[in-house]
Design a protein around this motif. Structure first.
Motif, PDB file in Angstrom:
ATOM      1  N   GLU A   1      21.306  50.660   2.528  1.00 35.56           N
ATOM      2  CA  GLU A   1      22.225  51.799   2.577  1.00 35.56           C
ATOM      3  C   GLU A   1      23.550  51.478   3.256  1.00 35.56           C
ATOM      4  O   GLU A   1      24.381  52.369   3.440  1.00 35.56           O
ATOM      5  CB  GLU A   1      21.545  52.976   3.290  1.00 35.56           C
ATOM      6  CG  GLU A   1      20.244  53.433   2.641  1.00 35.56           C
ATOM      7  CD  GLU A   1      20.436  53.920   1.215  1.00 35.56           C
ATOM      8  OE1 GLU A   1      21.544  54.432   0.917  1.00 35.56           O
ATOM      9  OE2 GLU A   1      19.505  53.802   0.405  1.00 35.56           O
ATOM     10  N   LYS A   2      23.723  50.209   3.641  1.00 34.41           N
ATOM     11  CA  LYS A   2      24.989  49.755   4.230  1.00 34.41           C
ATOM     12  C   LYS A   2      25.372  50.560   5.470  1.00 34.41           C
ATOM     13  O   LYS A   2      26.503  51.018   5.628  1.00 34.41           O
ATOM     14  CB  LYS A   2      26.120  49.834   3.201  1.00 34.41           C
ATOM     15  CG  LYS A   2      25.833  49.138   1.888  1.00 34.41           C
ATOM     16  CD  LYS A   2      25.599  47.653   2.076  1.00 34.41           C
ATOM     17  CE  LYS A   2      25.357  46.971   0.741  1.00 34.41           C
ATOM     18  NZ  LYS A   2      24.997  45.537   0.894  1.00 34.41           N
ATOM     19  N   TRP A   3      24.401  50.719   6.377  1.00 35.59           N
ATOM     20  CA  TRP A   3      24.732  51.386   7.643  1.00 35.59           C
ATOM     21  C   TRP A   3      25.849  50.610   8.336  1.00 35.59           C
ATOM     22  O   TRP A   3      25.852  49.371   8.321  1.00 35.59           O
ATOM     23  CB  TRP A   3      23.506  51.436   8.539  1.00 35.59           C
ATOM     24  CG  TRP A   3      22.595  52.609   8.263  1.00 35.59           C
ATOM     25  CD1 TRP A   3      22.628  53.431   7.187  1.00 35.59           C
ATOM     26  CD2 TRP A   3      21.526  53.062   9.091  1.00 35.59           C
ATOM     27  NE1 TRP A   3      21.639  54.376   7.286  1.00 35.59           N
ATOM     28  CE2 TRP A   3      20.955  54.179   8.443  1.00 35.59           C
ATOM     29  CE3 TRP A   3      21.000  52.647  10.314  1.00 35.59           C
ATOM     30  CZ2 TRP A   3      19.877  54.883   8.977  1.00 35.59           C
ATOM     31  CZ3 TRP A   3      19.922  53.334  10.839  1.00 35.59           C
ATOM     32  CH2 TRP A   3      19.370  54.445  10.179  1.00 35.59           C
ATOM     33  N   PRO A   4      26.788  51.288   8.994  1.00 34.30           N
ATOM     34  CA  PRO A   4      27.870  50.593   9.715  1.00 34.30           C
ATOM     35  C   PRO A   4      27.307  49.675  10.791  1.00 34.30           C
ATOM     36  O   PRO A   4      26.333  50.033  11.479  1.00 34.30           O
ATOM     37  CB  PRO A   4      28.685  51.737  10.330  1.00 34.30           C
ATOM     38  CG  PRO A   4      28.351  52.942   9.513  1.00 34.30           C
ATOM     39  CD  PRO A   4      26.932  52.761   9.064  1.00 34.30           C
ATOM     40  N   ARG A   5      27.923  48.524  10.931  1.00 35.05           N
ATOM     41  CA  ARG A   5      27.438  47.545  11.894  1.00 35.05           C
ATOM     42  C   ARG A   5      27.473  48.098  13.316  1.00 35.05           C
ATOM     43  O   ARG A   5      26.564  47.819  14.116  1.00 35.05           O
ATOM     44  CB  ARG A   5      28.271  46.268  11.803  1.00 35.05           C
ATOM     45  CG  ARG A   5      27.833  45.202  12.794  1.00 35.05           C
ATOM     46  CD  ARG A   5      28.519  43.880  12.553  1.00 35.05           C
ATOM     47  NE  ARG A   5      28.128  42.897  13.545  1.00 35.05           N
ATOM     48  CZ  ARG A   5      26.995  42.226  13.542  1.00 35.05           C
ATOM     49  NH1 ARG A   5      26.120  42.428  12.581  1.00 35.05           N
ATOM     50  NH2 ARG A   5      26.709  41.345  14.482  1.00 35.05           N
ATOM     51  N   GLU A   6      28.492  48.883  13.643  1.00 33.73           N
ATOM     52  CA  GLU A   6      28.579  49.410  15.004  1.00 33.73           C
ATOM     53  C   GLU A   6      27.410  50.325  15.327  1.00 33.73           C
ATOM     54  O   GLU A   6      27.043  50.489  16.496  1.00 33.73           O
ATOM     55  CB  GLU A   6      29.910  50.139  15.214  1.00 33.73           C
ATOM     56  CG  GLU A   6      30.188  51.275  14.257  1.00 33.73           C
ATOM     57  CD  GLU A   6      30.926  50.829  13.008  1.00 33.73           C
ATOM     58  OE1 GLU A   6      31.505  51.701  12.323  1.00 33.73           O
ATOM     59  OE2 GLU A   6      30.929  49.601  12.730  1.00 33.73           O
ATOM     60  N   ARG A   7      26.836  50.922  14.293  1.00 34.34           N
ATOM     61  CA  ARG A   7      25.668  51.779  14.519  1.00 34.34           C
ATOM     62  C   ARG A   7      24.390  50.957  14.573  1.00 34.34           C
ATOM     63  O   ARG A   7      23.590  51.103  15.511  1.00 34.34           O
ATOM     64  CB  ARG A   7      25.566  52.819  13.406  1.00 34.34           C
ATOM     65  CG  ARG A   7      24.295  53.665  13.488  1.00 34.34           C
ATOM     66  CD  ARG A   7      24.164  54.588  12.286  1.00 34.34           C
ATOM     67  NE  ARG A   7      22.935  55.354  12.334  1.00 34.34           N
ATOM     68  CZ  ARG A   7      22.532  56.184  11.371  1.00 34.34           C
ATOM     69  NH1 ARG A   7      23.272  56.358  10.287  1.00 34.34           N
ATOM     70  NH2 ARG A   7      21.385  56.842  11.488  1.00 34.34           N
ATOM     71  N   SER A   8      24.202  50.082  13.578  1.00 30.65           N
ATOM     72  CA  SER A   8      22.934  49.361  13.480  1.00 30.65           C
ATOM     73  C   SER A   8      22.795  48.280  14.545  1.00 30.65           C
ATOM     74  O   SER A   8      21.689  48.047  15.050  1.00 30.65           O
ATOM     75  CB  SER A   8      22.800  48.737  12.089  1.00 30.65           C
ATOM     76  OG  SER A   8      23.850  47.834  11.833  1.00 30.65           O
ATOM     77  N   ALA A   9      23.892  47.624  14.906  1.00 33.00           N
ATOM     78  CA  ALA A   9      23.797  46.511  15.852  1.00 33.00           C
ATOM     79  C   ALA A   9      23.355  46.988  17.235  1.00 33.00           C
ATOM     80  O   ALA A   9      22.436  46.415  17.842  1.00 33.00           O
ATOM     81  CB  ALA A   9      25.139  45.791  15.941  1.00 33.00           C
ATOM     82  N   SER A  10      23.973  48.017  17.747  1.00 32.51           N
ATOM     83  CA  SER A  10      23.608  48.500  19.077  1.00 32.51           C
ATOM     84  C   SER A  10      22.212  49.085  19.089  1.00 32.51           C
ATOM     85  O   SER A  10      21.441  48.904  20.054  1.00 32.51           O
ATOM     86  CB  SER A  10      24.626  49.540  19.551  1.00 32.51           C
ATOM     87  OG  SER A  10      24.674  50.648  18.657  1.00 32.51           O
ATOM     88  N   LEU A  11      21.857  49.796  18.013  1.00 30.50           N
ATOM     89  CA  LEU A  11      20.525  50.389  17.949  1.00 30.50           C
ATOM     90  C   LEU A  11      19.455  49.308  17.854  1.00 30.50           C
ATOM     91  O   LEU A  11      18.421  49.373  18.539  1.00 30.50           O
ATOM     92  CB  LEU A  11      20.448  51.332  16.743  1.00 30.50           C
ATOM     93  CG  LEU A  11      19.121  52.058  16.513  1.00 30.50           C
ATOM     94  CD1 LEU A  11      18.693  52.822  17.760  1.00 30.50           C
ATOM     95  CD2 LEU A  11      19.232  52.999  15.315  1.00 30.50           C
ATOM     96  N   SER A  12      19.698  48.285  17.043  1.00 26.37           N
ATOM     97  CA  SER A  12      18.736  47.196  16.921  1.00 26.37           C
ATOM     98  C   SER A  12      18.548  46.474  18.254  1.00 26.37           C
ATOM     99  O   SER A  12      17.419  46.120  18.630  1.00 26.37           O
ATOM    100  CB  SER A  12      19.196  46.202  15.849  1.00 26.37           C
ATOM    101  OG  SER A  12      19.244  46.808  14.588  1.00 26.37           O
TER     102      SER A  12
END
Length: 631
Positions: free
Chosen positions: A373-384
């Motif tokens: 779904e191409k989540w924004p990197r700024e969202r997925s990176a910190s959450l991961s």
């Protein structure tokens, strides 16, 4: 000849001298008889090497290769003998290098030298030798990527070959292995509709490509969410070498691509036929070569040493989420959406093993959404990062189990060609019906080996004989029908959709049933009731075209509400459909329907259907009962 006669030679001796001077010498034996090229050219292994297939309307052969550079004879396209003689002459020519026939066509060279006992001398082929060295192939694995309804080129699945290196000891070795695949060389700007049209009628050249396996995994498993099945072939080292040699011969040459027969699966069957003469896999192909069918043929011909299942990213995520309790699923959804953090009390109050399971499932879900779904990197990176950090602090808690291998593989599902014999009643008229469907699967077919909620039918013909007056009618001709019913929940929101076109019987106000071309479609959503059942709701649209209609055509928005169940022994669906025809008589068409199939065996089902329809202020009931036979 006159010159020889004047010299005193007899006519017979002169004839012998002239003919002996013009006949080529084979091998190292000056008195060896010339080979019977006519017999050699008709050997199945030579015909397979050159992709010759028997002509339908004449006794000759025509090659499926569509590139003049594939042939050494000007008549090679239609003359196996001319091509054999030209190849035989070319491989005996002195010299070497990439342009030499032995380097361009190493499999042909090998075959002719074996048949004629020609000397196996070495030849300098730098580009071919470098290619073989780079691929470094010891064994070959046939890989099947499951069907993918969102792309016309992948609706039936896709097959390709993985070239496995020797002494592989780690998974990384296989990920770096090369693959060989055949596909249509479509223009980047072509729409899916244009691709489907040109793919069916042969508008694209087919190309053979070599790519690393990890790129295939990324495309099929991580992006398109397709499970992979790996079938390691039991080819001998000599057969593997022959397969590679023939792959080199065809890789830069054009073979026109056809969606139904000369497709990815067909070309791979040809490669295996060349590698192991006598398998005759291509003889299994009649009207179409569906990838799952071709895998079945490979298995049935005892060509498989082992099978491995590689689940897609979506399958892994879904398996993880399915193992969570309803409370844990809520926590995972809240973590993924950012409504709560990993140090929220609702998470920290869980037992360590439960925390680990929630964190693992959420992390896999975030990874999947980032890719799909191409989540924004700024969202997925910190959450991961926060999920991994919290998980590492828990220690070595037992991880969630990986997806189990399905009990039934894709190649073990029902055969795709179906014949149905039914009897029933339409209103007051009794009928006998014969249905022919070359491909592929519908919701009421045995579900094992197919995607749940997926329906794909091509070229289905329903013909009826009404017994009251022995009237034979085509009830429906389905050119294409695709249906995808997908379940929505707090993690996934897939669209359920359908589309179809062809010709069908439609009733007009006079009561006459006319045969009209149609196009219909719809979109909506589905929601699970149990693991094997769901309800769905769709907005629909229909268009019919016929001179007997008031305006020559009609269109209707509508809705379809229903439920369906797919089980091992029983599949059933039912619901309510409503349409409002707007152009012609401006009338409503409402119907209640129910259909079911009892799966006696995987190749035999008992099927029944019932419908009560209201249209033009009239009610009509249809029912039918019969057998589905798969082969």
């Amino acid at each position: 000849m006159q010159r020889f006669l004047k010299s005193g030679l007899s006519p017979c001796l002169a004839f012998v001298f002239v003919t002996s001077a013009t006949v080529p010498v084979y091998a190292d034996e000056p008195h060896q008889a010339a080979p019977d090229t006519a017999a050699l050219a008709l050997m199945p292994s030579w015909l397979t090497l050159l992709s010759y297939r028997p002509d339908r309307l004449s006794p000759g052969y025509t090659s499926q290769a569509d590139d003049p550079e594939f042939f050494l004879s000007p008549d090679g396209k239609t003359s196996p003998q001319a091509e054999l003689e030209a190849t035989l002459k070319a491989i005996q020519a002195p010299g070497g290098g990439d342009d030499h026939a032995r380097c361009r066509f190493p499999a042909r060279d090998r075959w002719l030298r074996e048949q004629l006992d020609l000397p196996l001398t070495q030849v300098n082929c730098p580009t071919y030798d470098e290619w073989r060295s780079t691929l470094n192939t010891e064994t070959v694995t046939l890989v099947f990527a499951a069907s993918y309804l969102n792309s016309p080129s992948s609706m039936f699945g896709h097959t390709f070959l993985r070239l496995d290196p020797p002494n592989r000891s780690e998974e990384a070795d296989l990920l770096l292995a090369s693959t060989i695949s055949y596909a249509a060389d479509a223009a980047a700007h072509d729409s899916e509709l244009m691709f489907a049209y040109r793919g069916i009628f042969g508008g694209y050249p087919g190309i053979t490509t070599v790519q690393p396996y990890y790129e295939k995994i990324r495309l099929y498993s991580d992006i398109e969410n397709r499970d992979l099945w790996e079938y390691q072939l039991n080819l001998t080292p000599e057969e593997t070498s022959t397969l590679m040699a023939h792959a080199w011969e065809i890789k830069d040459h054009n073979f026109d691509y056809y969606f139904f027969d000369e497709n990815c699966a067909y070309r791979l069957l040809a490669l295996i036929d060349v590698a192991r003469p006598g398998t005759h896999l291509l003889d299994e192909v009649n009207t179409h070569a569906i990838p799952s069918d071709t895998v079945r043929w490979v298995v049935d011909h005892d060509l498989v040493a082992s099978v491995r299942y590689r689940p897609s990213s979506a399958t892994v995520v879904q398996t993880y989420l399915d193992q969570l309790s309803s409370e844990q699923r809520e926590h995972a959804a809240a973590l993924a959406s950012g409504d709560i953090s990993v140090d929220d009390q609702r998470i920290t109050d869980l037992a360590n093993d439960e925390q680990a399971q929630v964190l693992d499932a959420t992390y896999e879900y975030v990874r999947y959404q980032t890719q799909a779904e191409k989540w924004p990197r700024e969202r997925s990176a910190s959450l991961s990062y926060s999920l991994l950090k919290a998980r590492s602090e828990l220690g070595h808690e037992i991880p969630l189990p990986q997806p189990p291998e399905p009990e039934v593989r894709d190649d073990q599902g029902h055969d795709t060609f179906r014949i149905s014999a039914l009897g029933g009643q339409q209103g007051s008229r009794n009928f006998a019906q014969l249905t022919l469907r070359p491909a592929y699967h519908d919701l009421l077919d045995p579900p094992e080996g197919y995607r749940s909620g997926a329906q794909l039918q091509f070229l289905r013909l329903d013909a009826r004989l009404y017994t009251d007056n022995d009237e034979l009618q085509v009830e429906q001709l389905t050119a294409v029908e695709i249906r995808s019913l997908s379940v929505r929940d707090q993690f996934f929101s897939p669209l359920s959709w359908q589309v179809g076109f062809g010709g069908r019987r439609a009733e007009i106000e006079s009561g006459k049933r006319i045969f009209t071309p149609y196009l219909d479609g719809g979109a909506g959503g589905g929601w699970a009731i149990t693991d094997q059942s769901q309800v769905f709701a769709m907005a629909t649209a229909d268009v019919e075209i016929d001179n007997d209609l008031d305006k020559g055509f009609d269109a209707a928005p509508g809705a379809d509400f229903g439920a369906f169940y797919q089980g091992h022994t029983l599949s059933a669906k039912g619901g309510l459909r409503t349409k409002a025809w707007l152009i012609g008589g401006q009338h409503r068409e409402d119907s209640v329907y129910a259909d079911a199939s009892w799966h006696i065996r995987r190749d035999l089902s008992l099927t029944t259907g019932w419908e009560r329809r209201h249209q033009f202020e009239r009610y009509e009931t249809r029912w039918q009962l019969g057998l589905n036979i798969y082969f």
